[in-house]
Design an enzyme around this catalytic site. Structure first.
Site, PDB file in Angstrom:
ATOM      1  N   LYS A 212       0.706  -1.147  -0.026  1.00  0.00           N
ATOM      2  CA  LYS A 212       0.024   0.063   0.020  1.00  0.00           C
ATOM      3  C   LYS A 212       0.885   1.056  -0.052  1.00  0.00           C
ATOM      4  CE  LYS A 212      -3.455   0.227   2.822  1.00  0.00           C
ATOM      5  NZ  LYS A 212      -4.247   0.256   4.010  1.00  0.00           N
ATOM      6  N   GLU A 218      10.380  -5.617   3.638  1.00  0.00           N
ATOM      7  CA  GLU A 218      10.342  -7.126   3.165  1.00  0.00           C
ATOM      8  C   GLU A 218       9.955  -7.222   1.845  1.00  0.00           C
ATOM      9  OE1 GLU A 218       8.928  -7.520   7.668  1.00  0.00           O
ATOM     10  OE2 GLU A 218       8.788  -6.002   5.784  1.00  0.00           O
ATOM     11  N   GLY A 269      -4.764  -4.413   5.755  1.00  0.00           N
ATOM     12  CA  GLY A 269      -4.271  -5.306   5.006  1.00  0.00           C
ATOM     13  C   GLY A 269      -4.877  -6.692   5.296  1.00  0.00           C
ATOM     14  N   ARG A 270      -5.096  -7.019   6.648  1.00  0.00           N
ATOM     15  CA  ARG A 270      -5.814  -8.126   6.970  1.00  0.00           C
ATOM     16  C   ARG A 270      -7.203  -8.301   6.765  1.00  0.00           C
ATOM     17  NH1 ARG A 270      -4.595  -4.979  10.958  1.00  0.00           N
ATOM     18  NH2 ARG A 270      -6.167  -4.103  12.593  1.00  0.00           N
ATOM     19  N   GLU A 356      -4.351  -9.632  15.255  1.00  0.00           N
ATOM     20  CA  GLU A 356      -3.711  -8.245  15.152  1.00  0.00           C
ATOM     21  C   GLU A 356      -4.826  -7.151  15.171  1.00  0.00           C
ATOM     22  OE1 GLU A 356      -0.521  -7.594  11.880  1.00  0.00           O
ATOM     23  OE2 GLU A 356      -2.427  -6.719  10.716  1.00  0.00           O
ATOM     24  N   HIS A 387      -4.287 -35.740  15.448  1.00  0.00           N
ATOM     25  CA  HIS A 387      -2.999 -36.510  15.755  1.00  0.00           C
ATOM     26  C   HIS A 387      -1.778 -35.643  15.878  1.00  0.00           C
ATOM     27  CE1 HIS A 387      -4.707 -40.406  14.206  1.00  0.00           C
ATOM     28  NE2 HIS A 387      -5.348 -39.721  13.385  1.00  0.00           N
ATOM     29  N   LYS A 502       9.995  -3.638  13.602  1.00  0.00           N
ATOM     30  CA  LYS A 502      10.428  -3.111  12.531  1.00  0.00           C
ATOM     31  C   LYS A 502      11.379  -1.816  12.646  1.00  0.00           C
ATOM     32  CE  LYS A 502       6.198  -3.976   9.657  1.00  0.00           C
ATOM     33  NZ  LYS A 502       5.257  -3.364   8.959  1.00  0.00           N
TER      34      LYS A 502
END
Length: 526
Positions: A212, A218, A269-270, A356, A387, A502
């Site tokens: 954005k 990253e 973002g999420r 978040e 399991h 960050k």
């Protein structure tokens, strides 16, 4: 204008402590349990239903939760959100992800623009671009068709779109809708990008850079990694890359991309899977028509979230049962357990969405609060989880509420009959058995084999995982998280908690460190 008050100031919340707890083992036994399964179910969109028979609630508690929904003004707050009020108080922004899939209320104007029209226009542009790629009108430098799409992003630019792609990949192949293979690069670990690049035909791949701000460290690092790989093959990177970014970012007008598609600051973002962040990769992978069907399912579920009757509003009901479990019963985790391999990464997406959003210890005005908020979210698809960590879920000292997701039919409809039942029947039998086993337990004189039961769960059940069903699922959990944030009086739409690390990482790279940070940098040979 809605009133925003802390949960512990609400009389309806205090009244919940005066109601006797429900013995779920007793309630789910015999014919009483069968009656609960029929009674405690709410229809969702796309043929799904939310069944909460195995939750620790009864009619008295549900009435108390209705009162809480009313006093907390949850419907009014949602209405304020979708009509364009500034709900993200931390960043002083509107919250408009629902607007990417439908108009629930008034026209929303921001920055002099009709935001619904803005999102529709971007969807149209993405659809036109995807169709041109599929038809061969847009090709690589040699005039050859692209066969693979690779999304470069992190956090919400990766988790949601990746989970949605995996959820529909086999369905699309079965139904003749599969257009392009999709891969994802997210981790700044060079092994992530290297592994993806080594697994694809780079010359026939188109890359989507999602950022954005256009400054995400990253993502830009991984973009450089990809550009280097393209150049090493003698390819013009600008002929292989598109951007999904904001109109004000440095990527927006760059000549380094075939095209740029736009999002804005009003979609976190999420919450961005139904925006261009998910739209570009899903439209290229499956076609714009399938992405549109995904949006339709989300829009239909959003509409249900406007229902003022709690018992007809699955997202709000799920949210308030969760608040009851967290703040009254004291449960601190929730396990998400999809009995569908297609949803293998859906718990990871919900982990970010929930933790978040609601991992906050101050209210929406920045004031400390004296009650717990968002739970720890984790999960794996069944029956694999059975399991793995189900031992703790069944017999551990902590009670962890469970959210099952199941479908009556598989996506590929390829099955075999073994010992009198198909694999899909075995899968469905397992989820039904687990719900009852968790709730009712089993007495045994050997305490090592004794199951106390009393472990609450709910299930979202449908016929098949289709694009519409996936959209409805996504919307349900987004709205659940939103309603819980409203109830806790916190801001579910910023994420200051991800920033400090960050900032310190940049100091390490600039060698501006001292104390423990300097020593850790030495240990890591930075």
């Amino acid at each position: 204008m809605a009133n925003w008050n802390n949960l512990d100031t609400l009389k309806s919340f205090q009244n919940l402590f005066n109601i006797s707890n429900v013995d779920i083992a007793e309630e789910m036994a015999g014919t009483n349990g069968a009656d609960r399964v029929k009674k405690y179910s709410v229809p969702m969109a796309a043929g799904l239903s939310y069944n909460y028979a195995a939750k620790e609630v009864n009619d008295e508690i549900l009435d108390a939760l209705k009162a809480l929904a009313s006093e907390a003004e949850l419907s009014e707050k949602f209405e304020a959100l979708y009509n364009g009020e500034v709900i993200n108080t931390g960043e002083k922004r509107l919250v408009l992800h629902q607007l990417t899939r439908g108009q629930l209320g008034d026209k929303v104007m921001a920055d002099g623009v009709d935001k619904r029209e803005f999102y529709l226009n971007e969807q149209k542009r993405i659809a036109e671009f995807a169709n041109k790629v599929h038809s061969g009108e847009i090709t690589n430098a040699k005039g050859e068709k692209f066969t693979t799409v690779v999304q470069i992003g992190i956090g919400g630019s990766d988790l949601g779109p990746r989970a949605m792609y995996l959820a529909l990949e086999n369905w699309a192949k079965k139904n003749g809708c599969f257009k392009m293979d999709a891969k994802f690069i997210s981790n700044v670990d060079p092994d992530d990008a290297s592994a993806v690049l080594n697994s694809i035909d780079v010359a026939h791949s188109i890359f989507i850079l999602v950022s954005k701000s256009g400054t995400t460290l990253e993502t830009l690092t991984n973009e450089s990694f990809v550009i280097d790989a393209l150049k090493k093959q003698g390819l013009d990177a600008g002929k292989h890359m598109i951007a999904v970014t904001s109109q004000t970012s440095p990527l927006a007008k760059s000549d380094n991309y075939l095209e740029a598609f736009f999002m804005d600051d009003y979609i976190g973002g999420r919450y961005s899977s139904t925006s261009g962040v998910g739209g570009a990769v899903l439209s290229l992978a499956f076609g714009p028509e399938i992405f549109a069907r995904f949006l339709d399912g989300a829009a239909a579920e959003d509409k249900l979230a406007t229902e003022k009757d709690l018992l007809k509003n699955p997202a709000m009901l799920d949210a308030l049962i969760g608040v009851y479990e967290r703040n009254v019963l004291g449960y601190d985790s929730t396990a998400v357990l999809p009995y569908s391999q297609a949803l293998s990464r859906f718990p990871a997406h919900l982990q970010q969405l929930d933790m978040e959003s609601n991992g906050k210890s101050v209210n929406r005005f920045g004031e400390p609060i004296d009650y717990v908020t968002g739970p720890i979210i984790f999960g794996e698809p069944g029956t694999n989880g059975q399991h793995s960590f189900y031992q703790l879920l069944h017999q551990g000292t902590d009670i962890i509420p469970l959210q099952f997701i199941g479908f009556k039919n598989s996506q590929l409809r390829n099955d075999v009959d073994i010992q009198g039942s198909t694999s899909q029947q075995k899968l469905c039998a397992n989820v039904a058995a687990q719900i009852v086993a968790f709730a009712c337990g089993k007495e045994d004189d050997n305490l090592n084999k004794n199951f106390e039961g009393g472990r609450p769960s709910s299930i979202i059940i449908g016929d098949e995982l289709t694009p519409e069903a996936l959209g409805a699922l996504l919307s349900h959990f987004e709205n659940k998280v939103m309603f819980q944030g409203f109830t806790w009086n916190i801001n579910s739409f910023d994420q200051e908690g991800v920033q400090l690390g960050k900032v310190l990482a940049k100091k390490v790279l600039a060698h501006e460190t001292d104390g423990a940070l300097a020593e850790y940098a030495k240990l890591l040979n930075i």
